[in-house]
Design an enzyme around this catalytic site. Sequence first.
Site, PDB file in Angstrom:
ATOM      1  N   ARG A  85      42.314  47.113  43.033  1.00 58.51           N
ATOM      2  CA  ARG A  85      42.274  45.648  43.065  1.00 58.51           C
ATOM      3  C   ARG A  85      43.613  45.100  42.597  1.00 58.51           C
ATOM      4  NH1 ARG A  85      40.086  41.543  38.792  1.00 58.51           N
ATOM      5  NH2 ARG A  85      40.427  39.675  39.998  1.00 58.51           N
ATOM      6  N   HIS A 129      45.103  34.813  41.524  1.00 57.49           N
ATOM      7  CA  HIS A 129      45.031  35.253  40.127  1.00 57.49           C
ATOM      8  C   HIS A 129      46.048  34.409  39.341  1.00 57.49           C
ATOM      9  CE1 HIS A 129      43.637  38.832  37.517  1.00 57.49           C
ATOM     10  NE2 HIS A 129      44.266  37.999  36.697  1.00 57.49           N
ATOM     11  N   GLU A 174      38.534  34.543  37.891  1.00 59.35           N
ATOM     12  CA  GLU A 174      38.190  33.807  36.672  1.00 59.35           C
ATOM     13  C   GLU A 174      38.515  32.318  36.722  1.00 59.35           C
ATOM     14  OE1 GLU A 174      39.774  35.807  33.226  1.00 59.35           O
ATOM     15  OE2 GLU A 174      38.680  37.637  33.655  1.00 59.35           O
ATOM     16  N   ASN A 304      34.089  40.104  35.431  1.00 59.74           N
ATOM     17  CA  ASN A 304      35.086  40.571  34.476  1.00 59.74           C
ATOM     18  C   ASN A 304      34.454  40.423  33.101  1.00 59.74           C
ATOM     19  OD1 ASN A 304      36.681  40.607  36.742  1.00 59.74           O
ATOM     20  ND2 ASN A 304      38.166  39.106  36.012  1.00 59.74           N
ATOM     21  N   TYR A 306      34.686  41.313  28.938  1.00 57.04           N
ATOM     22  CA  TYR A 306      35.428  41.793  27.766  1.00 57.04           C
ATOM     23  C   TYR A 306      34.582  41.779  26.498  1.00 57.04           C
ATOM     24  CZ  TYR A 306      39.421  42.133  30.780  1.00 57.04           C
ATOM     25  OH  TYR A 306      40.255  42.525  31.797  1.00 57.04           O
ATOM     26  N   GLU A 368      36.733  43.807  36.315  1.00 56.50           N
ATOM     27  CA  GLU A 368      37.655  44.041  35.193  1.00 56.50           C
ATOM     28  C   GLU A 368      36.854  44.423  33.970  1.00 56.50           C
ATOM     29  OE1 GLU A 368      40.520  41.044  33.963  1.00 56.50           O
ATOM     30  OE2 GLU A 368      40.942  40.570  36.051  1.00 56.50           O
TER      31      GLU A 368
END
Length: 455
Positions: A85, A129, A174, A304, A306, A368
Site C-alpha cells: 500500500r 494521503h 484517515e 488503521n 493504533y 495500517e
Amino acid sequence: MSDSASEPTPVPRLPAGFIWGASTAAYQIEGADGADGKGVSIWDTFVRRPGAVRDGHTGEVACDHYHRFSEDVALMRRLGLDAYRFSICWPRVLPAGAGRVEPRGLDFYDRLVDALLGAGIEPLPTLFHWDLPQALEDDGGWLNRETACRFGEFAAVAAERLGDRVKRWITLNEPFVHMSFGYGFGIHAPGRTLMLDALPAAHHQLLGHGYAASALRAAVPGAQVLIANNCTPVRLRSDARRDADLTAASAYDTLHNRLFNDPVMLASYPDLSAYGISASSWEGVVRDGDLTVIGQPLDGLGINYYNPTWVTAPADPPSGLPFGLAEPEEPYRRTLSGWPVVPDGLTELLTGLKARYGDALPPVWITENGCSEPAGLQDQARIDYLAAHITAVAEAADHGVDVRGYFTWSLLDNFEWAEGYHQRFGLVEVDFATQLRSPRASFEWYRQLIASQRG
Ligand code: BGC
C-alpha cells in the site's frame, strides 16, 4: 541483517487467501521535492512554517524512494509481501490540482506498479494521503466543495493510466485525522485552527471519496474501492460511569468513528447535535444526492488502528468540545511515540464494527497498524507488538469478522509528519544521512510469519 532472527512468536493462522502487506505514504518517503514537474503540496508549504515540525524537518528528501524504489521493491520481495500500500502524490500528477496533467509524475507510478507486479506484489494505491495540491488549498482546500470534484477528476486520471494493472484502490487515508489535525487543531497541514468549523472538511472529503469511487468504477472494469478510516474503540476509566462520561464517550465515538463510517456504509450521518449541527444547519453543506454518492457500495473498509481513546466528560471550564480526553489507568507499555499498546482494542474495534453495521459491513482490511520504537536493528518490542495485534485480528476473524488483509505501518522509517524523523515505524531502518536501508529483526520475523502462514 542478522541471520539469527528470534524464534517467531506463535500467531494463529489467518483465513486462506489472507493478504499480507506493508504501507507507506508519498510525502513520508518519496522525497524528490519538485522533481519532474511536481507541483507544491500543502505539506511542502507547512513544513516551512517555523515551529510546525519538530526541529524543522521536511520531506524534501525523506527516504528518496522516488529514486530508490527498485531497492525498496527488492526489500518487499524479500519480505514476501502479497501487496504493498502506497499513495499517489496528487501534485506530482496534477501540479495545480486540476487541469494540466504531468506525464512524468504518472510515469513514476507506472514504473513502481510494474516493478511491484514483476515482484509478484499487488499494488494498492491510496489516492489521498494528505498531500493536497497547494493551489487547491488556496481556493479553500477541503472546506471548498469543489475540491471533491477535483479529487474525482484526479482519480479518473490515475485510473486511466494505471487501471489496466491496478484493480484495487483506496480513496482517502484517515479523513478524520486530516480534518481534525489539519483543519481543526492546526498540527498538520494546512495548519488551520478552525475547531468545529472544520467539520465541512469531513463532508467534502467523503464526497470526494464518492466521486473517486464512481470515477474508478467507470474507468476500471471490476475495480474494487476501499476507504482507509482511522478508528478507535472509545473507553471510559473504571471510575467513570456517570451519565456525563457516557454522553462524552458517545460524542467522541460519533466524531472519530461514526462521522466517517456511517455515511460510507449506511449512506447517512449520525446525530451531530453534540457538535451544534442540526439537519438544517448541515443543509448548506450536505446537498441532495450527496449521500447516495458517498454511500455507494464499498468493496472493503480499510481500518488503521493504533490504540483506543479514553474519554471523560468535558473539562471544567468547558473546552468547547463535548468530551475530554483521559489517560488509561492501566500500566500499558508505551511505544516511542507514547501510545499505549492495547492489542485487544483491535479485536474490540473489529467485533464492534460487525455488531454496529451487520451486513452493511464490507470485508475489512487492516490498512495500517504498527509502532514507533527506538532506533536500532534489534526491535523485539515491535515483534511483540505485531504478533499481539495480528493475533487480535485472528480473534476477530474467529468471531465472524470477514478480515481480508493486514498491512503493517510501515515498511521504512519515514517522515512522521509533525514529529519529523524522530519517530521510527519501519521494519527497515533508514539512515537518513546515507539512505542506507537495514532490515530489522522485525523484518525477518514478518518474513517468516508470512512464509509460515502460506505454508
Ligand atoms: C497515518 C500515517 C502515520 C501513522 C503513524 C497514521 O495516522 O496514516 O501516515 O505515519 O499513522 O502516526
